[in-house]
Design a protein around this motif. Structure first.
Motif, PDB file in Angstrom:
ATOM      1  N   UNK A  33       0.805  -1.224   0.000  1.00  0.00           N
ATOM      2  CA  UNK A  33       0.000   0.000   0.000  1.00  0.00           C
ATOM      3  C   UNK A  33       0.838   1.274   0.000  1.00  0.00           C
ATOM      4  N   UNK A  34       2.047   1.226   0.566  1.00  0.00           N
ATOM      5  CA  UNK A  34       2.905   2.418   0.572  1.00  0.00           C
ATOM      6  C   UNK A  34       3.279   2.821  -0.851  1.00  0.00           C
ATOM      7  N   UNK A  35       3.491   1.840  -1.727  1.00  0.00           N
ATOM      8  CA  UNK A  35       3.806   2.127  -3.126  1.00  0.00           C
ATOM      9  C   UNK A  35       2.657   2.911  -3.753  1.00  0.00           C
ATOM     10  N   UNK A  36       1.436   2.477  -3.507  1.00  0.00           N
ATOM     11  CA  UNK A  36       0.268   3.177  -4.070  1.00  0.00           C
ATOM     12  C   UNK A  36       0.122   4.573  -3.487  1.00  0.00           C
ATOM     13  N   UNK A  37       0.345   4.721  -2.192  1.00  0.00           N
ATOM     14  CA  UNK A  37       0.221   6.054  -1.568  1.00  0.00           C
ATOM     15  C   UNK A  37       1.239   7.033  -2.153  1.00  0.00           C
ATOM     16  N   UNK A  38       2.477   6.573  -2.322  1.00  0.00           N
ATOM     17  CA  UNK A  38       3.508   7.441  -2.922  1.00  0.00           C
ATOM     18  C   UNK A  38       3.115   7.792  -4.348  1.00  0.00           C
ATOM     19  N   UNK A  39       2.609   6.809  -5.088  1.00  0.00           N
ATOM     20  CA  UNK A  39       2.201   7.049  -6.474  1.00  0.00           C
ATOM     21  C   UNK A  39       1.061   8.066  -6.552  1.00  0.00           C
ATOM     22  N   UNK A  40       0.050   7.897  -5.721  1.00  0.00           N
ATOM     23  CA  UNK A  40      -1.089   8.832  -5.724  1.00  0.00           C
ATOM     24  C   UNK A  40      -0.614  10.234  -5.346  1.00  0.00           C
ATOM     25  N   UNK A  41       0.212  10.325  -4.322  1.00  0.00           N
ATOM     26  CA  UNK A  41       0.708  11.642  -3.896  1.00  0.00           C
ATOM     27  C   UNK A  41       1.483  12.309  -5.028  1.00  0.00           C
ATOM     28  N   UNK A  42       2.349  11.551  -5.705  1.00  0.00           N
ATOM     29  CA  UNK A  42       3.115  12.133  -6.802  1.00  0.00           C
ATOM     30  C   UNK A  42       2.187  12.580  -7.926  1.00  0.00           C
ATOM     31  N   UNK A  43       1.264  11.732  -8.316  1.00  0.00           N
ATOM     32  CA  UNK A  43       0.374  12.072  -9.430  1.00  0.00           C
ATOM     33  C   UNK A  43      -0.524  13.255  -9.093  1.00  0.00           C
ATOM     34  N   UNK A  44      -1.052  13.295  -7.895  1.00  0.00           N
ATOM     35  CA  UNK A  44      -1.911  14.428  -7.512  1.00  0.00           C
ATOM     36  C   UNK A  44      -1.132  15.744  -7.549  1.00  0.00           C
ATOM     37  N   UNK A  45       0.136  15.697  -7.182  1.00  0.00           N
ATOM     38  CA  UNK A  45       0.956  16.908  -7.161  1.00  0.00           C
ATOM     39  C   UNK A  45       1.443  17.320  -8.547  1.00  0.00           C
ATOM     40  N   UNK A  46       1.525  16.387  -9.462  1.00  0.00           N
ATOM     41  CA  UNK A  46       2.185  16.716 -10.730  1.00  0.00           C
ATOM     42  C   UNK A  46       1.339  16.517 -11.983  1.00  0.00           C
ATOM     43  N   UNK A  47       0.317  15.704 -11.917  1.00  0.00           N
ATOM     44  CA  UNK A  47      -0.467  15.416 -13.116  1.00  0.00           C
ATOM     45  C   UNK A  47      -1.709  16.299 -13.151  1.00  0.00           C
ATOM     46  N   UNK A  48      -1.603  17.362 -13.909  1.00  0.00           N
ATOM     47  CA  UNK A  48      -2.721  18.283 -14.055  1.00  0.00           C
ATOM     48  C   UNK A  48      -3.649  17.766 -15.159  1.00  0.00           C
ATOM     49  N   UNK A  49      -4.926  18.142 -15.132  1.00  0.00           N
ATOM     50  CA  UNK A  49      -5.881  17.619 -16.127  1.00  0.00           C
ATOM     51  C   UNK A  49      -5.428  17.801 -17.574  1.00  0.00           C
ATOM     52  N   UNK A  50      -4.814  18.930 -17.887  1.00  0.00           N
ATOM     53  CA  UNK A  50      -4.384  19.175 -19.265  1.00  0.00           C
ATOM     54  C   UNK A  50      -3.175  18.326 -19.666  1.00  0.00           C
ATOM     55  N   UNK A  51      -2.552  17.662 -18.700  1.00  0.00           N
ATOM     56  CA  UNK A  51      -1.383  16.834 -18.986  1.00  0.00           C
ATOM     57  C   UNK A  51      -1.724  15.344 -19.114  1.00  0.00           C
ATOM     58  N   UNK A  52      -2.964  14.983 -18.961  1.00  0.00           N
ATOM     59  CA  UNK A  52      -3.330  13.569 -18.968  1.00  0.00           C
ATOM     60  C   UNK A  52      -3.116  12.929 -20.332  1.00  0.00           C
ATOM     61  N   UNK A  53      -3.351  13.660 -21.393  1.00  0.00           N
ATOM     62  CA  UNK A  53      -3.100  13.146 -22.739  1.00  0.00           C
ATOM     63  C   UNK A  53      -3.712  11.780 -22.976  1.00  0.00           C
ATOM     64  N   UNK A  54      -2.970  10.921 -23.644  1.00  0.00           N
ATOM     65  CA  UNK A  54      -3.453   9.584 -23.956  1.00  0.00           C
ATOM     66  C   UNK A  54      -3.078   8.571 -22.882  1.00  0.00           C
ATOM     67  N   UNK A  55      -2.275   8.973 -21.916  1.00  0.00           N
ATOM     68  CA  UNK A  55      -1.795   8.039 -20.902  1.00  0.00           C
ATOM     69  C   UNK A  55      -2.867   7.723 -19.872  1.00  0.00           C
ATOM     70  N   UNK A  56      -3.557   8.755 -19.399  1.00  0.00           N
ATOM     71  CA  UNK A  56      -4.568   8.568 -18.373  1.00  0.00           C
ATOM     72  C   UNK A  56      -5.883   9.173 -18.832  1.00  0.00           C
ATOM     73  N   UNK A  57      -6.963   8.481 -18.544  1.00  0.00           N
ATOM     74  CA  UNK A  57      -8.285   9.044 -18.763  1.00  0.00           C
ATOM     75  C   UNK A  57      -8.567  10.025 -17.625  1.00  0.00           C
TER      76      UNK A  57
END
Length: 174
Positions: free
Chosen positions: A127-151
């Protein structure tokens, strides 16, 4: 050395463990990453540590390069490159050119994708891996940056665990 390196090592270890369950008889199965079946996702995951290592050396990897042709041994092939990446992190002097959190996020999302596609228990994932991943993505992945990688982000169900939160943030159907 980045404080997240131990989490990255755990992310690499669990990705290798899930890749051990990819076999010739399940490579055509669908995954939550809708553009890829199990074989394509496994191939991407196998190539990921080598691509990150290239980036860590200040070079640009070719993410579109064809991955190795495998029908078995996905986990072993992955671990070879994962070990190289982990060793590079342990020998790194100075600031990394690629944040460990980004690498953890990539590995965590696709490990969840693959584990889900293979019917592996998500509760076995760290679960720590997922928490770090979510924290990183929330801080860095803005809606306009989702592109084709993430819906677009989806709502996580009530009582969702860290991997469900990660998958929902990555736009995966739960």
């Amino acid at each position: 050395m980045d404080a997240l390196v131990p989490v990255l090592v755990n992310a690499l270890d669990q990705a290798g463990d899930v890749l051990d369950h990819v076999h010739a008889d399940n490579v055509d199965a669908p995954t939550p990453c809708t553009d890829w079946n199990v074989g394509a996702l496994a191939a991407h995951l196998v190539a990921t540590p080598g691509n990150f290592l290239t980036m860590m050396r200040g070079e640009q990897p070719d993410w579109s390069a064809p991955p190795p042709e495998l029908s078995e041994g996905w986990g072993g092939e992955f671990r070879t490159h994962a070990d190289d990446l982990a060793h590079h992190w342990h020998e790194l002097d100075g600031d990394p050119p690629v944040p460990a959190g980004m690498q953890v996020a990539e590995l965590a999302v696709h490990t969840w994708d693959l584990a889900t596609a293979l019917g592996r228990p998500i509760g076995e994932l760290d679960p720590e891996v997922a928490r770090v991943a979510v924290d990183f993505l929330r801080a860095s992945l803005k809606p306009e940056m989702r592109g084709e990688v993430f819906d677009a982000e989806r709502p996580a169900p009530p009582g969702a665990g860290p991997y469900e939160e990660l998958a929902a943030f990555a736009g995966r159907e739960l």
